[in-house]
Structures are given as structure tokens and as C-alpha cells.
Design a protein around this motif. Structure first.
Motif, PDB file in Angstrom:
ATOM      1  N   PRO A 401       8.061 -14.708 -16.123  1.00 36.92           N
ATOM      2  CA  PRO A 401       9.275 -14.764 -15.296  1.00 36.92           C
ATOM      3  C   PRO A 401      10.222 -15.850 -15.817  1.00 36.92           C
ATOM      4  CG  PRO A 401       7.364 -15.690 -14.111  1.00 36.92           C
ATOM      5  CD  PRO A 401       6.932 -15.438 -15.514  1.00 36.92           C
ATOM      6  N   ILE A 402      11.518 -15.515 -15.886  1.00 36.38           N
ATOM      7  CA  ILE A 402      12.487 -16.488 -16.405  1.00 36.38           C
ATOM      8  C   ILE A 402      13.492 -16.860 -15.318  1.00 36.38           C
ATOM      9  CG2 ILE A 402      14.250 -16.927 -18.165  1.00 36.38           C
ATOM     10  CD1 ILE A 402      12.805 -14.843 -19.929  1.00 36.38           C
ATOM     11  N   ALA A 403      13.610 -18.171 -15.089  1.00 35.60           N
ATOM     12  CA  ALA A 403      14.617 -18.698 -14.164  1.00 35.60           C
ATOM     13  C   ALA A 403      15.494 -19.660 -14.974  1.00 35.60           C
ATOM     14  CB  ALA A 403      13.932 -19.431 -13.016  1.00 35.60           C
ATOM     15  N   THR A 404      16.629 -20.040 -14.421  1.00 35.89           N
ATOM     16  CA  THR A 404      17.522 -20.916 -15.204  1.00 35.89           C
ATOM     17  C   THR A 404      17.748 -22.249 -14.494  1.00 35.89           C
ATOM     18  OG1 THR A 404      19.430 -19.937 -14.122  1.00 35.89           O
ATOM     19  CG2 THR A 404      18.778 -18.977 -16.234  1.00 35.89           C
ATOM     20  N   PHE A 405      18.189 -23.259 -15.306  1.00 43.01           N
ATOM     21  CA  PHE A 405      18.607 -24.550 -14.735  1.00 43.01           C
ATOM     22  C   PHE A 405      19.905 -24.974 -15.413  1.00 43.01           C
ATOM     23  CE2 PHE A 405      15.633 -25.749 -18.200  1.00 43.01           C
ATOM     24  CZ  PHE A 405      16.437 -26.605 -18.951  1.00 43.01           C
ATOM     25  N   SER A 406      20.620 -25.891 -14.737  1.00 48.44           N
ATOM     26  CA  SER A 406      21.888 -26.313 -15.330  1.00 48.44           C
ATOM     27  C   SER A 406      21.798 -27.693 -15.974  1.00 48.44           C
ATOM     28  CB  SER A 406      23.010 -26.272 -14.287  1.00 48.44           C
ATOM     29  OG  SER A 406      22.638 -27.028 -13.169  1.00 48.44           O
ATOM     30  N   ASP A 407      20.908 -28.563 -15.506  1.00 52.69           N
ATOM     31  CA  ASP A 407      20.793 -29.879 -16.165  1.00 52.69           C
ATOM     32  C   ASP A 407      19.352 -30.391 -16.113  1.00 52.69           C
ATOM     33  OD1 ASP A 407      20.313 -31.020 -13.673  1.00 52.69           O
ATOM     34  OD2 ASP A 407      22.446 -31.430 -13.331  1.00 52.69           O
ATOM     35  N   GLU A 408      19.158 -31.536 -16.766  1.00 58.44           N
ATOM     36  CA  GLU A 408      17.807 -32.088 -16.939  1.00 58.44           C
ATOM     37  C   GLU A 408      17.115 -32.397 -15.603  1.00 58.44           C
ATOM     38  OE1 GLU A 408      17.813 -34.974 -20.232  1.00 58.44           O
ATOM     39  OE2 GLU A 408      16.457 -36.132 -18.959  1.00 58.44           O
ATOM     40  N   ASP A 409      17.853 -32.998 -14.678  1.00 58.62           N
ATOM     41  CA  ASP A 409      17.248 -33.344 -13.380  1.00 58.62           C
ATOM     42  C   ASP A 409      16.769 -32.090 -12.655  1.00 58.62           C
ATOM     43  OD1 ASP A 409      17.645 -35.967 -13.790  1.00 58.62           O
ATOM     44  OD2 ASP A 409      19.472 -36.125 -12.567  1.00 58.62           O
ATOM     45  N   GLU A 410      17.593 -31.059 -12.732  1.00 56.88           N
ATOM     46  CA  GLU A 410      17.213 -29.813 -12.070  1.00 56.88           C
ATOM     47  C   GLU A 410      15.956 -29.221 -12.733  1.00 56.88           C
ATOM     48  OE1 GLU A 410      19.023 -25.447 -11.380  1.00 56.88           O
ATOM     49  OE2 GLU A 410      20.556 -26.982 -11.705  1.00 56.88           O
ATOM     50  N   ALA A 411      15.881 -29.343 -14.050  1.00 57.25           N
ATOM     51  CA  ALA A 411      14.723 -28.808 -14.785  1.00 57.25           C
ATOM     52  C   ALA A 411      13.447 -29.536 -14.365  1.00 57.25           C
ATOM     53  CB  ALA A 411      14.940 -28.965 -16.291  1.00 57.25           C
ATOM     54  N   ILE A 412      13.520 -30.871 -14.283  1.00 59.00           N
ATOM     55  CA  ILE A 412      12.315 -31.641 -13.920  1.00 59.00           C
ATOM     56  C   ILE A 412      11.919 -31.332 -12.475  1.00 59.00           C
ATOM     57  CG2 ILE A 412      11.388 -33.983 -13.578  1.00 59.00           C
ATOM     58  CD1 ILE A 412      13.207 -34.880 -15.904  1.00 59.00           C
ATOM     59  N   VAL A 437      11.826 -36.518 -20.090  1.00 57.40           N
ATOM     60  CA  VAL A 437      11.272 -35.362 -19.372  1.00 57.40           C
ATOM     61  C   VAL A 437       9.751 -35.484 -19.262  1.00 57.40           C
ATOM     62  CG1 VAL A 437      11.016 -32.846 -19.383  1.00 57.40           C
ATOM     63  CG2 VAL A 437      13.211 -33.874 -20.004  1.00 57.40           C
ATOM     64  N   VAL A 438       9.100 -35.826 -20.365  1.00 53.14           N
ATOM     65  CA  VAL A 438       7.634 -35.938 -20.345  1.00 53.14           C
ATOM     66  C   VAL A 438       7.208 -36.964 -19.290  1.00 53.14           C
ATOM     67  CG1 VAL A 438       5.651 -36.762 -21.660  1.00 53.14           C
ATOM     68  CG2 VAL A 438       7.222 -35.134 -22.706  1.00 53.14           C
TER      69      VAL A 438
END
Ligand code: NAP
Length: 490
Positions: A401-412, A437-438
Motif C-alpha cells: 500500500p502506498i500513501a504520501t507525505f509532504s514533509d519530513e515531520d509528517e513522514a516521521i 529521520v533515523v
């Protein structure tokens, strides 16, 4: 054995002992009951193994407890040599062991062979660690006496392992157990007992004394194992399996305040930043998703991709996934075997239908394969919304499944939005971002620009509801050692 198997496959299955291995002897279960082992590619029964009863389990623990003292006193070099010899035998027989594994578990033979060699690596690694168990000696900080510490084996262990990696999930425990001087009773999953029985046979040939490792195969895992977990002679429980069962076993292990290691479920996020090389990412994604047909605790469960590269990634991944050959794992060029059973396939399909209903687009696959066996088409779903169950639950199948994010904070934040914390994958070519991120990820392991983390020399394990304790590396043997401190006046 059923007609679909070749005579060579039949011979391999016939060569494996089918009894319980207790105190160095192979024996039938009390009452003589057996349990059928199925080939998930055909649904046919390929073997019958002993179905242990609580009396057999007690006998296995009697054997482990009886052998404990002598085994702890056996020279560490000798313990290591046994592991080393077993390692060599596994490597020599890797092809047959791989076929055996495919027959009971389903994954393509090439993948089974990788697991066999990975499993053997734990014996190799701990053959060396056996001789490096050390203590310390120092003057007390305020003088007056000496502080001496020694490392001793924790004592008899109980091991329970799952079906998805029938050999490696065992050797991750057995390697350090044997090296540290502990004895054990192990119960593999009922779907895949043959690989563990073959391993016991190899350890026996390598000179492992009777009682050091005892193997129980059983239908009624709860009834057979609970008395062992609650027996005062057991000193440690190590479990690999679902979080749901792990929680029950933690409760049971409280009765005797056991040392506990828990390798539980996962919900691995796979993060793709817009500075990553997308072709490289797709290669890593295929490994992280499709290793073991997606039936791995480390499988990338959900892809969170920068909205700037999501379409390109989805299209390229779907193309590659759609090209993978699905079939019986023993056939040439097959890359995707069957799922373990009908229930697992039904669960995968339910999650896919739920995602579709909540608006996801099916780029490839999206349904089961007709006919016998438990096959499911490699599937890529794009535009998966927050509410979809497969972003929260372990899929355990070939579905990306693929979802999207707009920036680094949202990704984490998206990566950490789960009760699990086993592994995460991160793809970025920006070194500063990689570290940020790690450090922000709540997992026990991270694959940075690579889609696989498993390695016998590295500490494998999770945080949060993915469990506690580590298997592999120097850390792995710590789980089997106690520290005794002696205050010594000279
Ligand atoms: P499972 O249902 O939890 O079973 C795992 C083992 O526990 C099997 O041997 C099973 O025996 C036994 N078991 C089940 N109920 C029991 C009970 N009440 N008392 C004692 N033993 C019991 O998990 P699975 O479906 O086999 O394996 C998949 C799960 O394992 C996934 O969640 C996956 O993420 C996890 N896993 C984790 C890791 C890791 O290292 N973190 C590695 C691999 C897999 P029977 O099934 O024979 O009854």
C-alpha cells in the motif's frame, strides 16, 4: 506422500525423523497421535509428525533440566565446536534443506536456501561467541575488598517459533543457547515442523549430547507449552510469533518470573524521500516487501512516499511486482509462492478489499489466484487513505500500500503512528536528513537505503509491542547469561 511431489522431494521428506526428540532419542508421542504437514502450494499432506501431549512436554523438560549442569560445565570450546560442525553440515545439505522448507512453507527454493544459510550463520557466529564469555575483576571503589563478576548460563529454556522462517527463527535462539551452556525445549509451529526436526538430526550428528536440545511438535500448543512455562525448572522463555500470543505468554511467564525474550509482530514503514534514486528504491522495496512472500515480521507493511515522487515510485513498483512469476516454490523462476494457508490468504484479501472500499487504486493484482494452493497476486495499491486497515495491521502477504507525505515531520509521524516498533526503512541521499529521520524513528532497527536488515552478527529486535530482547550479534548471547557478583575479601 501426495502425487504432486517428485521422487527426489519425497526422498528428502522421508529422510527427516518424524518423532519427538527427547533426551537424545526419537520417540512417538504419548498415545501415538500424529499431526499432518501440508504443502501450501497444493493443499496436500506431505508428512505426519508426532503430536506431543503434556506428558511428552514434561519428559522433554525433565531431559533439559537433567542435562543442564553437565552442559554448563562442558568446555566452551567444545560447545563451540559442536555448533561449528552443525554449521558445516547445514551448509553441505543446504539444497535439500531448502527443498524441505519450500515443501512445508511455500516460499521459492532460492529464498529457502537463503534462509537455510542465514540460519546456519547463527550457529557459526555463536560457535565463536561461546569462547568469549568473560567476567571482570576489580578493587572495590572505596577499597577493602574485590569485585568479581562471572557470567553463568540462565538454565533450561523454553522456545516457541513461528512458521514463516522455520529454521532461522530456531537457530537465532539455539545458537546462543548452546554457546552459553543452557539446555532447551523447542516447539516449532505446527505448519512447519520438518525443518526443525532436520536441524535436531544435524545437531545430533554434530555431537550435541542428549537433553541439551529437545524438540516437541504439537497441535495443541497452548496445552502442551503452558505447563512448561509455569514449571519452576524453566528459567527462560524465548518466543517469536504474534504480539497477541506473546502477550499471553508474558502473563504465563510471570508465574515463575522467567527471563523473557519476545520477538513479536511488526508494521514496518518504508519512507521514500524525494532526493532518493527511485530505481534504487524500487529494488529495495521489492526485497523489503516480497522477501518471504511478504510473510515476514520485517516486511515493509506500508510505503510512505514524498508526494513529489509518489507517482513515479508507484508506477515502477507496480510494473516490477506485476512481472513476478507466481507458482509452486519448487518450480524454476518462481518468485512468489503460496501463502501459508487459507486463513492467511483470506485475511490478506480482506485487507485489500477494505483499502479498495476506502478509495485506494489497484495498480496491479488485488485478488487471489484461482485454483489449488493459497496463492495471492502481487498487489500494489496507490492513494491509500489514513483509515485503511492495512496501514495499521500486519498484512503478511504480497501487498504494497502506498500513501504520501509532504514533509519530513509528517513522514516521521506517519512512520511512528503504530503500536509496533520492529523495523523501518528509509531511502534518502541526504546524510543530515538520514540521521534526523533515523533518530526520530521508534523502532529497534532501521534499513537505511537498503531493504533488508537481517544479519547473524547484528542485534535483531523491536521496541513497543514488537517485543523486547535481541537475537544475533554479541547482544544475542546476553539473553542466555546471568551475571553473578562476588564480593571477595582477601
Ligand atoms: P503465532 O500464531 O503467534 O504462533 C507462533 C508460535 O506460537 C507457533 O509455534 C504457535 O504454535 C505458538 N502458539 C500459538 N498459540 C500459543 C499458545 N497459546 N501457547 C503457546 N504457544 C502458542 O504466530 P505465527 O502466525 O506463527 O507467526 C507470525 C507472527 O510472527 C507474525 O506476527 C510475525 O510478525 C511474527 N514474527 C516475528 C518475528 C520477530 O523476530 N519479531 C519473526 C518472525 C515472525 P501453533 O501455531 O503450532 O499452534
Amino acid at each position: 506422500m501426495a502425487g504432486t511431489a517428485t521422487s527426489q522431494e519425497q526422498q528428502i521428506v522421508e529422510g527427516v525423523p518424524k518423532g519427538l526428540y527427547i533426551g537424545g532419542e526419537w520417540r512417538d508421542a504419548a498415545g501415538g497421535g500424529t499431526l499432518g504437514v501440508e504443502d501450501p502450494a497444493t493443499g496436500e499432506t506431505i508428512a505426519e509428525v508426532a503430536d506431543a501431549q503434556p506428558d511428552d512436554a514434561r519428559a522433554a523438560l525433565d531431559a533439559a533440566a537433567g542435562a543442564q549442569r553437565e552442559w554448563a560445565e562442558t568446555a566452551s570450546r567444545e560447545r563451540g565446536e559442536i555448533l561449528r560442525r552443525a554449521y558445516e553440515k547445514i551448509v553441505e545439505r543446504a539444497d535439500d534443506l531448502a527443498t524441505l522448507m519450500t515443501l512445508e512453507m511455500g516460499k521459492p527454493v532460492a529464498e529457502s536456501k537463503s534462509e537455510v544459510l542465514y540460519a546456519a550463520d547463527f550457529l557459526h557466529w555463536y560457535a565463536g561467541e561461546a569462547t568469549r564469555i568473560e567476567g571482570t575483576y576489580k578493587p572495590a571503589e572505596k577499597g577493602g575488598f574485590r569485585v568479581l563478576t562471572m557470567r553463568q548460563p540462565v538454565g533450561p529454556c523454553v522456545f516457541i517459533t513461528p512458521w514463516n522462517f522455520p529454521l532461522a527463527m530456531g537457530t537465532r535462539k539455539i545458537g546462543p543457547q548452546i554457546a552459553a551452556g543452557c539446555t532447551a525445549v523447542i516447539k516449532p509451529a505446527k505448519q512447519t515442523p520438518l525443518s526443525m526436526l532436520a536441524l535436531a538430526q544435524i545437531l545430533e550428528e554434530a555431537g550435541l549430547p542428549g537433553g541439551v536440545l529437545n524438540v516437541l511438535t504439537a497441535k495443541s500448543s497452548g496445552a502442551v507449552m503452558e505447563p512448561l512455562i509455569k514449571d519452576p525448572r524453566t528459567r527462560k522463555l524465548s518466543f517469536t510469533g504474534s504480539t497477541e500470543v506473546g502477550k499471553k505468554l508474558i502473563e504465563q511467564s510471570a508465574e515463575q518470573v522467567l527471563r523473557v525474550s519476545m520477538e513479536l509482530g511488526g508494521n514496518a514503514p518504508f519512507l521514500v524521500f524525494d532526493d532518493a534514486d527511485i530505481d534504487d528504491v524500487v529494488e529495495g522495496a521489492l526485497i523489503a516487501k516480497m522477501r518471504n512472500i511478504g510473510e515476514a515480521c520485517t516486511a515493509a507493511n506500508r510505503f510512505h512516499v514524498s508526494e513529489r515522487v509518489a507517482d513515479e515510485f508507484a508506477e515502477k513498483l507496480a510494473k516490477k511486482m506485476g512481472e513476478l512469476k507466481v507458482g509452486r516454490g519448487t518450480e524454476p523462476d518462481v518468485k512468489v509462492g503460496p501463502l501459508i494457508d487459507a486463513d492467511q490468504r483470506e485475511k490478506v484479501d480482506e485487507l485489500v478489499q477494505d483499502a479498495k472500499a476506502s478509495g485506494a487504486d489497484v495498480l496491479t493484482g488485488g485478488e487471489a489466484v484461482d485454483g489449488s494452493g493459497y496463492f495471492y497476486k502481487p498487489t500494489v495499491l496507490a492513494g491509500v487513505g489514513d483509515g485503511a486497515r492495512l496501514l495499521k495491521e500486519e498484512i503478511f502477504g504480497p501487498v504494497a500500500p502506498i500513501a504520501t507525505f509532504s514533509d519530513e515531520d509528517e513522514a516521521i509521524a506517519a512512520a511512528n503512528n503504530t503500536e509496533y516498533g520492529l523495523v523501518a526503512y528509509v531511502y534518502t541521499s541526504n546524510l543530515k536528513r538520514a540521521f534526523r529521520v533515523v533518530e526520530g524513528l521508534e523502532t529497534g532497527m532501521v534499513g537505511l537505503n537498503q531493504g533488508i536488515v537481517s544479519n547473524a552478527g547484528a542485534p535483531f529486535g523491536g521496541v513497543k509491542q514488537s517485543g523486547f530482547g535481541r537475537e544475533g550479534g554479541q547482544e544475542g548471547i546476553e539473553e542466555y547469561l546471568e551475571t553473578k557478583y562476588v564480593a571477595m575479601k582477601l
